[in-house]
Scaffold this active site. Structure first.
Site, mmCIF file in Angstrom:
data_model
loop_
_atom_site.group_PDB
_atom_site.id
_atom_site.type_symbol
_atom_site.label_atom_id
_atom_site.label_comp_id
_atom_site.label_asym_id
_atom_site.label_seq_id
_atom_site.Cartn_x
_atom_site.Cartn_y
_atom_site.Cartn_z
ATOM 1 N N ASN A 101 47.592 39.631 42.395
ATOM 2 C CA ASN A 101 48.546 39.059 42.694
ATOM 3 C C ASN A 101 49.479 39.906 43.868
ATOM 4 O OD1 ASN A 101 45.961 37.540 43.469
ATOM 5 N ND2 ASN A 101 46.749 36.039 42.562
ATOM 6 N N HIS A 118 49.347 44.838 41.876
ATOM 7 C CA HIS A 118 48.968 45.385 42.982
ATOM 8 C C HIS A 118 50.356 45.033 43.236
ATOM 9 C CE1 HIS A 118 45.098 44.499 43.542
ATOM 10 N NE2 HIS A 118 44.891 46.146 42.982
ATOM 11 N N ASN A 213 35.376 30.418 39.278
ATOM 12 C CA ASN A 213 35.379 30.499 40.997
ATOM 13 C C ASN A 213 34.296 30.127 41.181
ATOM 14 O OD1 ASN A 213 35.088 31.465 43.271
ATOM 15 N ND2 ASN A 213 35.301 33.991 42.817
HETATM 16 N N1 APR Z 1 39.706 28.531 43.137
HETATM 17 C C1 APR Z 1 39.430 29.946 42.273
HETATM 18 N N2 APR Z 1 38.636 30.942 43.324
HETATM 19 C C2 APR Z 1 38.287 30.954 44.624
HETATM 20 C C3 APR Z 1 39.314 29.208 45.022
HETATM 21 C C4 APR Z 1 39.450 28.170 44.291
HETATM 22 N N3 APR Z 1 40.499 27.278 44.671
HETATM 23 N N4 APR Z 1 38.820 29.559 46.438
HETATM 24 C C5 APR Z 1 38.637 30.682 46.941
HETATM 25 N N5 APR Z 1 37.944 31.315 45.149
HETATM 26 C C6 APR Z 1 37.960 33.058 45.690
HETATM 27 C C7 APR Z 1 36.688 33.413 47.120
HETATM 28 O O1 APR Z 1 35.094 32.703 46.150
HETATM 29 C C8 APR Z 1 36.910 34.864 46.019
HETATM 30 O O2 APR Z 1 35.303 35.024 45.531
HETATM 31 O O3 APR Z 1 38.785 33.875 45.654
HETATM 32 C C9 APR Z 1 38.188 34.688 45.944
HETATM 33 C C10 APR Z 1 38.670 35.762 46.181
HETATM 34 O O4 APR Z 1 38.411 37.304 46.464
HETATM 35 P P1 APR Z 1 39.370 38.123 47.590
HETATM 36 O O5 APR Z 1 39.572 36.701 49.152
HETATM 37 O O6 APR Z 1 38.732 39.272 48.044
HETATM 38 O O7 APR Z 1 40.749 38.357 46.899
HETATM 39 P P2 APR Z 1 40.897 39.046 45.370
HETATM 40 O O8 APR Z 1 39.819 39.351 44.857
HETATM 41 O O9 APR Z 1 41.827 39.079 45.522
HETATM 42 O O10 APR Z 1 41.389 40.915 46.204
HETATM 43 C C11 APR Z 1 41.222 41.989 45.396
HETATM 44 O O11 APR Z 1 42.293 43.300 47.269
HETATM 45 O O12 APR Z 1 43.116 43.614 49.777
HETATM 46 C C12 APR Z 1 43.225 43.810 47.950
HETATM 47 O O13 APR Z 1 45.259 44.264 47.024
HETATM 48 C C13 APR Z 1 44.182 43.118 47.584
HETATM 49 O O14 APR Z 1 45.171 42.161 45.771
HETATM 50 C C14 APR Z 1 43.465 41.954 46.839
HETATM 51 C C15 APR Z 1 42.512 42.530 46.230
#
Ligand code: APR
Length: 247
Positions: A101, A118, A213
């Site tokens: 994040n 990141h 998650n």
């Molecule tokens: N608590 C826990 N998990 C949650 C919640 C919550 N309240 N709400 C959503 N999620 C989960 C979703 O189910 C999903 O699996 O958080 C995850 C978010 O996934 P992404 O949107 O893909 O985010 P992330 O995994 O951090 O992406 C990685 O991708 O775009 C790039 O640089 C950006 O750092 C980012 C990287």
């Protein structure tokens, strides 16, 4: 919320714990995630906004998008999940956050040992001379802030698609993960490498790996345990279990 005896025992006997966090960690603070039904990549294609060629092609458009995200992040607060991880630092012999994040919410919640893979949206730097641009200046009518030192083009200090991760942050994250007894993979879809490879690397080195998650992810099948709860619900419950276990 019930914490399994296995997870309670793993945490109470752990010397080194790593929390690997993604956008889901900040969802309950009101920061949109990237994927899934509410994800921001639904509206925009990442290549149009989060890449160097997109930035050089149209810096004002990319700055418009980051200015909007900076505004959201200035208006939100850490949630109980962030505060629970900050509390874990005083309950465990060694606790490290490795985050994907860029929203700085872990630091604002009081965590201090953080590797930001990141980057951080609150920081900017000049692509011409590299000078960090500390104070947040309003975006000028040209649509792109100029460097205080050389009037060059300023960009957000975040890692774009196709770019290398900051070496010091990556090496610190690898060291932490490879020596961890427990790895918590929290709020990440586990699809963006090399970051997404870290929880599996921890498991291969013998860590007890837990996914927190509400939805299954690409990493679920690797995990020793999955907690299908939100981070703002599960993490305070983990802290309570640790506090009870510490007597
Ligand atoms: N608590 C826990 N998990 C949650 C919640 C919550 N309240 N709400 C959503 N999620 C989960 C979703 O189910 C999903 O699996 O958080 C995850 C978010 O996934 P992404 O949107 O893909 O985010 P992330 O995994 O951090 O992406 C990685 O991708 O775009 C790039 O640089 C950006 O750092 C980012 C990287």
């Amino acid at each position: 919320m019930k914490i399994s005896q296995r997870l309670r025992d793993a945490l109470l006997s752990a010397r080194r714990v790593v929390a690997f966090t993604g956008a889901g960690m900040s969802a309950e603070s009101g920061v949109p995630t990237f994927r899934g039904h509410q994800g921001i990549w639904k509206k925009f294609r990442p290549e149009e906004l989060a890449s160097m060629e997109a930035f050089l092609r149209n810096p004002a458009l990319v700055w418009e998008w980051y200015a909007a995200r900076k505004k959201i992040i200035r208006e939100v607060e850490p949630n109980p999940g962030h505060y629970a991880l900050a509390r874990m630092e005083s309950l465990l012999p060694s606790f490290t956050i490795v985050t994907q994040n860029i929203d700085n919410l872990h630091r604002r919640a009081g965590s201090s040992t953080i590797f930001e893979l990141h980057g951080n949206i609150e920081r900017n730097y000049c692509i011409d001379c590299g000078a960090p641009q500390e104070e947040e200046r309003p975006i000028p009518s040209s649509g792109t802030p100029e460097c205080n030192e050389c009037s060059g083009l300023v960009r957000p200090d975040v890692v774009w698609f196709g770019e290398m991760l900051p070496e010091d942050q990556w090496e610190g994250a690898e060291r932490a993960i490879e020596s961890a007894d427990v790895v918590l993979s929290i709020g990440t879809s586990g699809v963006v490498y090399p970051a997404a490879g870290l929880p599996v690397r921890g498991k291969q080195r013998g860590a007890y790996t837990v996914e927190i998650n509400p939805e299954p992810t690409e990493l679920s099948d690797w995990m020793d345990e999955v907690v299908r709860e939100s981070s703002a619900a599960a993490l305070p419950a983990l802290v309570s279990a640790l506090e009870r276990g510490r007597g």
